[in-house]
Each structure stands twice: as C-alpha cells, then as structure tokens.
Design an enzyme around this catalytic site. Structure first.
Site, mmCIF file in Angstrom:
data_model
loop_
_atom_site.group_PDB
_atom_site.id
_atom_site.type_symbol
_atom_site.label_atom_id
_atom_site.label_comp_id
_atom_site.label_asym_id
_atom_site.label_seq_id
_atom_site.Cartn_x
_atom_site.Cartn_y
_atom_site.Cartn_z
ATOM 1 N N ASP A 117 1.660 19.001 2.996
ATOM 2 C CA ASP A 117 0.526 19.696 3.619
ATOM 3 C C ASP A 117 0.172 19.033 4.938
ATOM 4 O O ASP A 117 -0.114 19.676 5.927
ATOM 5 C CB ASP A 117 -0.681 19.684 2.679
ATOM 6 C CG ASP A 117 -1.076 18.272 2.259
ATOM 7 O OD1 ASP A 117 -0.203 17.393 2.209
ATOM 8 O OD2 ASP A 117 -2.270 18.038 1.977
ATOM 9 N N ASP A 175 -4.670 10.507 2.801
ATOM 10 C CA ASP A 175 -4.165 10.151 1.470
ATOM 11 C C ASP A 175 -3.825 11.422 0.696
ATOM 12 O O ASP A 175 -4.477 11.770 -0.276
ATOM 13 C CB ASP A 175 -5.207 9.312 0.719
ATOM 14 C CG ASP A 175 -6.578 9.975 0.705
ATOM 15 O OD1 ASP A 175 -6.821 10.859 1.551
ATOM 16 O OD2 ASP A 175 -7.394 9.624 -0.155
ATOM 17 N N GLU A 176 -2.786 12.098 1.156
ATOM 18 C CA GLU A 176 -2.370 13.342 0.530
ATOM 19 C C GLU A 176 -0.858 13.443 0.685
ATOM 20 O O GLU A 176 -0.126 12.997 -0.161
ATOM 21 C CB GLU A 176 -3.114 14.504 1.173
ATOM 22 C CG GLU A 176 -3.104 15.735 0.314
ATOM 23 C CD GLU A 176 -4.467 16.425 0.228
ATOM 24 O OE1 GLU A 176 -4.585 17.289 -0.628
ATOM 25 O OE2 GLU A 176 -5.386 16.131 0.992
ATOM 26 N N ASP A 206 0.688 25.968 0.939
ATOM 27 C CA ASP A 206 0.979 25.751 2.350
ATOM 28 C C ASP A 206 2.440 26.094 2.636
ATOM 29 O O ASP A 206 2.762 26.742 3.636
ATOM 30 C CB ASP A 206 0.725 24.284 2.741
ATOM 31 C CG ASP A 206 -0.647 23.781 2.316
ATOM 32 O OD1 ASP A 206 -1.063 24.064 1.180
ATOM 33 O OD2 ASP A 206 -1.295 23.078 3.108
ATOM 34 N N TRP A 227 -0.586 29.833 -4.445
ATOM 35 C CA TRP A 227 0.076 28.518 -4.451
ATOM 36 C C TRP A 227 1.305 28.610 -5.350
ATOM 37 O O TRP A 227 2.442 28.437 -4.906
ATOM 38 C CB TRP A 227 -0.900 27.422 -4.927
ATOM 39 C CG TRP A 227 -1.658 26.819 -3.787
ATOM 40 C CD1 TRP A 227 -1.515 25.562 -3.280
ATOM 41 C CD2 TRP A 227 -2.663 27.449 -2.969
ATOM 42 N NE1 TRP A 227 -2.352 25.384 -2.205
ATOM 43 C CE2 TRP A 227 -3.061 26.514 -1.998
ATOM 44 C CE3 TRP A 227 -3.243 28.721 -2.948
ATOM 45 C CZ2 TRP A 227 -4.026 26.808 -1.028
ATOM 46 C CZ3 TRP A 227 -4.208 29.009 -1.984
ATOM 47 C CH2 TRP A 227 -4.587 28.066 -1.040
ATOM 48 N N GLU A 251 -5.386 21.892 10.462
ATOM 49 C CA GLU A 251 -5.721 22.396 9.133
ATOM 50 C C GLU A 251 -6.817 23.469 9.209
ATOM 51 O O GLU A 251 -6.800 24.437 8.458
ATOM 52 C CB GLU A 251 -6.230 21.231 8.277
ATOM 53 C CG GLU A 251 -6.672 21.622 6.882
ATOM 54 C CD GLU A 251 -7.013 20.404 6.036
ATOM 55 O OE1 GLU A 251 -7.431 19.375 6.610
ATOM 56 O OE2 GLU A 251 -6.854 20.488 4.806
ATOM 57 N N HIS A 263 -1.207 20.253 10.093
ATOM 58 C CA HIS A 263 -1.172 21.019 8.848
ATOM 59 C C HIS A 263 -0.530 22.354 9.199
ATOM 60 O O HIS A 263 -1.112 23.154 9.900
ATOM 61 C CB HIS A 263 -2.625 21.260 8.431
ATOM 62 C CG HIS A 263 -2.957 20.881 7.047
ATOM 63 N ND1 HIS A 263 -3.210 19.590 6.672
ATOM 64 C CD2 HIS A 263 -3.136 21.631 5.922
ATOM 65 C CE1 HIS A 263 -3.532 19.558 5.379
ATOM 66 N NE2 HIS A 263 -3.486 20.787 4.901
#
Ligand code: BGC
Length: 901
Positions: free
Chosen positions: A476, A481-482, A489, A542, A754, A775
């Site tokens: 993404d 912290d991802e 996405d 998703w 994003e 993003h």
C-alpha cells in the site's frame, strides 16, 4: 585468394536475409529473457516476429529445445498463429540443467525465417529431494533486543577444471551471500516475501566465474527481514518464526563430467558482525568497528566463531523465484542540502522514492552518523515524520576511522524524498550521499506523454508510485509501519500497472500467495501475505483482488495460466459471498467501503460522498461473479458457465430489488454508487442512461470534482466515456483544485498520495495517522489515460494485444497524446495530434497481430494514410462507422493517418 573466397559467402548471407525478410527475436521463457530458475514442468515459450513488410501474420512455427547437443523437444512444423506462451512438451526437464531453445517461423507471405538465436533457460531444483543442504542457524545466544544480523561461513576446495557452478540460496529472514569476498548476484532483500507458512522462494545464481581453483570461501549474512521482523502493529513480530537461518547449495560440474555439491550443514561456522540491527520499518545500524574484515574469504581466521545448529524446517515448501527479484535502479544526488528553521541538516533528493541512501564519509573511529528519512517537510519547512507513525526509518553508521568509508543498508528499505543527517562532521556535500531506488526488476513497458505538462507529471507520479510499491509484493505504501500487500489497493491499480511495467510474473507470484492465504471458507485476507490473522478478510473490493487481478493480467498478457492457477481461488471467493448472502443479497460483515472518499469537515450540507457499504458489496459480488464466469468461459468449463450465469442474474436482481427504486433511483446518490452500478452492469438497460445523467449532474454539482474513494476512482472516467461524457472525464482529469488528480501535482507531488488532500491548500497536513505520500491506488486513472485518452486497448477475443483496439478520444484542450506499450508481440504505439484543420494519428502495430482502429473522422473519404486515400489502399479495410469514428481493420506495420476536418 582469401578475399575472393570471402566475398561470395557474405553476398550469400545478404541475399538469404533479404529473401527471408522475416526474423524471430526476443525469445522469452516463462515471460523472461534467459531466466535462471524455472520450476515449471512445461515452461512456456514466446517470441516476436520482425519483418520489413506490413500485415505480417505467423502461419506456422517450429520449435526445438536442446540439452547441449541433444534435442529434447522438436515440434516439427506446426501450422499456428500462436507465438506467445507455447508450452514445452518434450521429455521431462531435469533439475539444475541448462537448456537452449530456438524457433523458426513461416509467415503469410510464404517466407520462412532462419532459426532464431538460441535462448537459454536454467531449471531450478525441482523436488525437495534435490536439496542436499540443511537449514542452519547460529549457535550462540543472540542479543534478543537488537537481534543483529548473523554471519555464516564455510571453506571448500575445488581441484579440477570447473565447467559451471550454480548456487541455490534462501533464508529465514533476508540474506546476502558472498563467495571469495565478492557479493553473489545483484538481487536485494532476498529471498523476497511470500506466504512463508506455505512457500519460500530460493534464488539461483550462476557463480562459475566466482570460483577459484583450490580453496574457496562462502559467507552468508542473514537479517531479520519479513520473516521475524516487526510487521503491522502492536509490536507484532516473529510472524513466521523466531530464528533466522540459511539454506545454501552449490552444485559444481567439472569439465571431466564429474560433479561436486557444497551445502550448508553442521560444518559451517557462525558469528555476528557489523550489522547490529535491521528492521524493515525502523532501518539499520551498522557499526564498522565490528566489521570482520574479509570474513567471506579464505584468509580469514574463524577460530573464535561459533558452530551452527541444524534447523528443523523441511524443504517441501521451497520454490523457484518466479517474479523478477528486487534490484537497484535509479540513483539520485541531492538537489539541495540546507538547514531548516529548526536547525536540522536536510538533503532533498527531488523525488519521493523507495530504497536507501549510500553514505561516503571520512572521520574518526566511533563517529556516529544517523540518517532519518521522510517524504515531506512541514509548512515551516522542517523535517516532518509524524505520518510515519512508529516506523523509525533511520539508518545509523558508526565509523571505524581511517580511509574514506562507504555504507549502504542491507535488510531494510525506506520511503523518502528527504533525509535529515545527524552527526556528520564537517560540511555535507552531494558527493557524500546518493539515494538508490530499489524495486522489483519488472521490464518497463509503457510510455505515455501529452501536450499538458501537469498530466505528464501525473504520469510520472503514477509510475513512481508503482516503482515504490512494487517491492516483491504490491504494498500500500513504503514508509510508515504498514508496507503490506493490501489487496484492495492492488486490485484498484492492477490494470494501470500492466501498462507501465511487465507485471505478469509479479502478479502471478503474488496471486499464488493470495490463494495460499485464503481461508478454507474462501475469505480473502485484507493483506497478502496475511500477517493480520485469519479473521482479517472478506471485505468487498479488497477480497475481489482474487478475481480482478487474474482477469486483468489475462487481458493484458493473454496468459491463460494465471486463470487456470487461480480458478479455484476465484471460485472459492465467489462461493464465500454466495454463502454469506441471503436470497443472493450480501449485506453482512465488515467492509472498508469506498475508502477515503470525499468528506468535508463540519459537513452541514451533507456533501460527504458516503456510499452504502452493502450496496458496494453487492456490486463487487456481481463483478467477481462476472469475472469468474468470463474465466469459466475461457477455460471451457461449461457447467460452471451455466451456474455462474444464473448466479449473476440473481445477484443483480437482488441488487435492483434492494437498492434501486421503481423509478431507477439508487439508495446512494454518490459518484461511486453510480459508477459501480454502471461499470458492473448492475442496472436494467432502461435505467442506465438516466443513471449516467445523474452521475454527470453530480460531478457538475461538485464543480467538476470527483468525490470517489479507492473503489469508485478506477472506473469513473471509463463510465463517463462509455456513456458519452468524455468531456466531463477530461474536466475531472484536468481539475486542479482538491479533490482531483492534479491537485497533488500542483502541490509539488512526485508520487501519488494516499489522500486527495494529503497536504491542504494552506500547507497543513491531513491527519498523521493516515497520510502517506506514496500510495498508488488513485494512480488507477493511468488505465483511462492509456486505454481511452490515447486509446490503446486489447479486445477480449484476442487478449494480450493479439487483437488490438485503437480508439483515441481527443479532447480536454490537448493538442497531442501518445503512448507505447511493449507487448509480447512487439511494440504497439498510438499517438494523436491536432493541427490546424486536421487530426494526425500515428500507429504502430506489431507483427502477428491485427488491429481495429477507430479514426475520428466524419467519413472514410476524409482520411489518408501516408498521403494516399484509403480507397486506393488494399491493405486497409473500412469496416464501418460508429458515432464520430470510421472503423478500419489493419495488420502490422506503421501507419500515418491524417483526417481533414
Ligand atoms: C492502507 C490502505 C488499505 C487500508 C484498508 C490502510 O491502512 O494503507 O491502503 O487498503 O488500510 O482500508
């Protein structure tokens, strides 16, 4: 004498070449040029035809595969147009062997090509039994807080002349290997990320040139990586295991035909070294004082190193690397080094990118330099890191002193445009720092350019969004912290992705992990590889990555294999929705909805574009069913075709019953609601045009702004064009104020954000908890720019651009737009220009394809090709007229059309 002999032979070659006029080039095995690690039992071969003639089609081919001098497969002459993905069908290919193959073709002019140059492919280790190596782990108590990287080494001797040497390496964690002090290969962050619970990729390297006669040394350093590092939130670590480990196998073939295998086993030594800490989110600490100089060479003394222990892991989950590994790409020098108002020393690389910074420095032993990475500066021009949440994005280098020192990280990556430098003694100069972009080594395939520089910057941003987030898995975002493989996405961006880069293998690999991580009830996780737990799945838009991505990859590449491989996963996902629904209405469960849709602060007027989440779910239920039905049709599964045709009708009926009034009003009056209902054909025919009018009105009502989130955005311009509102699509595309694609561009973005308003007009930020500046999801407009604006598309009856559709849509005040695409057949391009009184359309169609071209003209008489009236050209067939277009059928070649207005 010699000369006299030489001349006639060269003449003979020239005349042979001229007669042949057709040649075969660009041989691909499993979509790669000379791949080094194949574990498919029947690798598939593709090639391109090149010819000086127009309208070239292949009529037959002959293919042969060799193991040295032995032919292991010869097809004989096969009458067929197929030049893409012909599966091998010879005697069984063997582990670790190298094969070559060649092809020759015949064309529709009766010409035959010569045999192509030979292409090469290497087989991987095909079964668990081929692995003689053992998993090894360090045998010392590790610092459990910092978890420094672990070093492994081993000496071995070779006493005969070597023909070739191949290394197979993987790790629990990330690894870098050296042989005799030199780095093995140019891949980074290996072994990449798969659903490690189910499968782990190994990398294969030709290391023949690295071997020396006599004593040799191999060294491998293993870092924490995705395997046991922090992933997602709440200090979640050790997702796949607690200990790093390595697996190494070196196969040597001597010139005398004998072989030798060197493997990781109990005879190796282990220790620690300069890499004191590395975590994906937090960065790396390297203490050069701890370097073990020449640790991967023969001369190093490892008397104080520790033993290793044997890991328990089995080898059945090992698989060859199918996608392109991560490599270094663009390098950037700072465009500016300055001190902020807060007194921070900052360097600006001018581009938001993903990778790391190389440091060159001279100083004293123990000097400590820290680089902090971030994407943006705040309103006051200071270094801003709040949106990174807990990710530290920091690399620290401690000098050993003496000569100039060089540092780059090993087992981490950062998303950044700016760095803040701490501890640098003296003046920081551009030569001290270089930013290096790291991403999956996908082939660049597409170019797009137009007469509008802002739109060209948007295209640049879309491509950089893809570069930054196609890092072995589609993430993404690459900075906070991802950095997870968010399915929504990825599906939103997937079609656009196919234009910019070759993503067939990238997605094919990731879709396998999606299937592995799918729950037994068919639910698809929010992220793949799934690190959020079994319950985190099943959200509409998703989970539909399970159907949308295979279908998009099939359309873009004509690759049926991904449909075959994913079929049961696709079916399981549709089955999940069917089960979860009552009377075919799916209105339960958690959904992200139209994520990040437009919602003004203090919304007294109800201007927020909230779309009912179950309305959305029902639309995606139908869409996934439609794609499954398409897939069943392609694969010839007739019973399923019948079943899903019925199911689709019921899902649409349930939709209309629940969400559409008798007069055709939808329960949600948002752009996304209209777009999904129209794009997925949810409405009865009679309601479609009126709904498209409502969409057009809605957009006008928002002053030609879009209000869509992740789910509506990819399709909005397509729907507008389909219903005759390309003029409004252009208004959206060219809108410069928030919310729009160009607003971030005007604010200086170099990647896709994003949120539509990541930075507000007054230069303050959106909420730090959710504000990435890299993003790719909203970059999904790229698909419309290529397919509608320039008009480069493929028909479903000839996917992968075997049957090309070219239909430019001139508008928006553009005077020019063009695009090119490297297809499996060769270069496809199209570009239009408007000039006083005429339109120019330049088109290139690759050999062995056909194209239907929609020329914007009142009638065929208004069109010339290269100065000649169409009526005098027998190669071009006028097949009809549709709205403002004259429809032509053409074959391969370059065409220059002019249309008098
Ligand atoms: C991610 C998204 C993702 C979303 C789910 C976020 O944290 O960054 O892009 O799709 O969660 O809604």
């Amino acid at each position: 004498m010699k000369k006299i002999f030489f001349l006639p032979i060269s003449l003979l070659f020239v005349s042979l070449f001229l007669n042949a006029q057709i040649a075969v080039t660009n041989l691909l095995t499993e979509n790669e040029t000379n791949p080094v690690s194949i574990d498919a039992a029947s690798p598939r071969f593709s090639w391109q035809l090149t010819s000086s003639k127009k309208n070239v089609l292949q009529t037959a081919y002959e293919c042969k595969v060799m193991d040295g001098k032995n032919v292991v497969w010869k097809t004989g002459k096969i009458a067929s147009q197929q030049s893409v993905m012909i599966p091998y069908a010879g005697t069984a290919l063997q582990s670790g062997k190298q094969y070559t193959w060649q092809v020759k073709v015949w064309d529709n002019y009766g010409a035959a090509s010569a045999w192509s140059n030979a292409a090469v492919f290497n087989m991987g280790l095909l079964s668990a039994g081929d692995w003689k190596a053992k998993w090894i782990e360090a045998d010392f108590a590790e610092d459990s807080v910092n978890r420094p990287a672990q070093y492994f080494r081993k000496l071995f001797s070779l006493n005969k002349k070597i023909k070739n040497a191949t290394a197979y390496i993987t790790a629990h964690g990330m690894y870098e290997a050296q042989i005799n002090g030199k780095r093995v290969g140019d891949y980074y962050l290996t072994p990449g990320w798969t659903s490690y619970n189910h499968r782990l990729q190994y990398q294969q390297y030709d290391v023949t040139a690295m071997m020396s006669n006599g004593e040799n040394a191999v060294g491998i350093v293993a870092g924490t990586g995705w395997y046991r590092g922090y992933l997602a939130w709440d200090n979640n670590k050790n997702i796949y295991g607690k200990k790093t480990g390595i697996l190494f196998q070196l196969q040597i073939e001597y010139s005398d035909g004998t072989t030798q295998t060197i493997v990781s086993d109990e005879s190796w030594k282990s220790s620690y070294g300069a890499i004191r800490y590395s975590e994906i989110y937090n960065g790396e600490t390297y203490d050069a004082r701890e370097e073990k100089k020449d640790w991967a060479t023969v001369k190093f003394n490892d008397a104080d190193w520790y033993n290793v222990t044997i890991g328990a892991a089995d080898k059945a989950n090992l698989t060859a690397t199918y996608n392109e590994p991560i490599k270094k790409h663009e390098q950037f020098k700072p465009i500016k080094i300055f001190t902020t108002a807060k007194g921070e020393l900052v360097a600006d690389f001018g581009q938001n990118l993903v990778g790391w910074v190389q440091l060159k420095v001279k100083g004293n032993k123990g000097d400590k330099i820290t680089l902090h990475h971030t994407e943006v500066l705040d309103k006051a021009g200071n270094f801003y890191t709040e949106n990174l949440r807990v990710a530290k994005q920091q690399t620290t280098y401690i000098l050993k002193g003496g000569e100039e020192e060089f540092f780059e990280p090993h087992f981490t990556f950062q998303g950044f445009r700016y760095i803040k430098v701490e501890g640098f003694a003296g003046q920081l100069k551009p030569e001290n720092i270089t930013a290096v972009a790291l991403y999956s080594d996908m082939k660049p395939t597409g170019t797009f350019t137009s007469s509008n520089t802002l739109i060209n910057q948007l295209q640049h941003n879309i491509q950089w969004g893809q570069k930054g987030n196609f890092l072995d898995v589609p993430t993404d975002c690459p900075q906070r912290d991802e950095r997870l493989g968010w399915t929504g996405d990825a599906q939103a961006f997937s079609r656009t992705a196919t234009f910019n880069f070759g993503v067939n293998n990238f997605f094919s690999k990731w879709m396998k992990d999606l299937a592995y991580d799918q729950q037994p009830n068919g639910s698809v996780p929010y992220v793949v590889p799934n690190v959020l737990g079994a319950g985190a799945g099943g959200s509409a838009g998703w989970a539909d990555a399970a159907t949308i991505i295979p279908w998009n990859v099939y359309l873009a590449y004509g690759d049926k294999q991904i449909l075959k491989d994913q079929y049961s996963s696709m079916k399981a996902w549709v089955g999940y929705m069917e089960k979860a629904s009552k009377n075919y209405l799916w209105n339960t469960g958690f959904h992200f909805g139209d994520w990040l849709f437009y919602r003004p602060f203090d919304d007294n007027d109800g201007r927020s574009a909230v779309t009912d989440k179950y309305f959305i779910a029902q639309c995606f239920f139908a869409y996934s069913t439609q794609l499954l039905l398409n897939t069943a049709t392609v694969l010839g599964k007739t019973e399923d075709v019948t079943y899903y045709t019925n199911l689709l009708q019921k899902v649409k009926d349930a939709f209309v019953k629940e969400y559409v009034t008798a007069n055709g009003r939808l329960v949600s009056g948002t752009q996304t609601a209209y777009v999904l209902a129209l794009h997925f054909d949810m409405l009865p025919e009679s309601f479609r045009k009126p709904t498209s009018e409502k969409l057009a009105d809605n957009i006008k009502n928002y002053g030609n702004h879009l209000t869509t989130g992740f789910l509506g955005t990819p399709y909005i311009c397509h729907v507008l064009s389909r219903f005759g509102y390309t003029d409004i699509a252009y208004k959206l595309l060219l809108q410069e104020t928030y919310p729009s694609w160009l607003y971030p561009v005007k604010m200086g973005a170099t990647t896709i954000w994003e949120r539509w308003d990541g930075i507000k007009p007054d230069s303050t930020f959106q909420v730090p908890s959710m504000n990435s500046f890299n993003h790719y999801a909203y970059g999904a407009i790229g698909d419309w720019m290529y397919r509608v604006m320039v008009g480069l598309d493929t028909y479903e009856d000839g996917p992968g651009y075997k049957h090309i559709k070219i239909q430019p849509h001139i508008g928006g005040g553009f005077t020019h737009a063009s695009a090119s695409l490297q297809t499996y057949y060769g270069t496809l391009s199209s570009g239009w220009k408007t000039e006083a009184g005429k339109i120019i359309l330049d088109v290139e169609i690759p050999a062995n394809t056909t194209a239907t071209v929609y020329v914007p003209a009142a009638n065929a008489e208004a069109i010339t090709e290269n100065g000649t009236a169409l009526s005098s050209l027998k190669d071009i067939t006028v097949t009809g007229k549709e709205n403002d277009f004259v429809i032509l059928k053409i074959g391969s070649g370059k065409y220059h059309f002019e249309v008098m207005k």
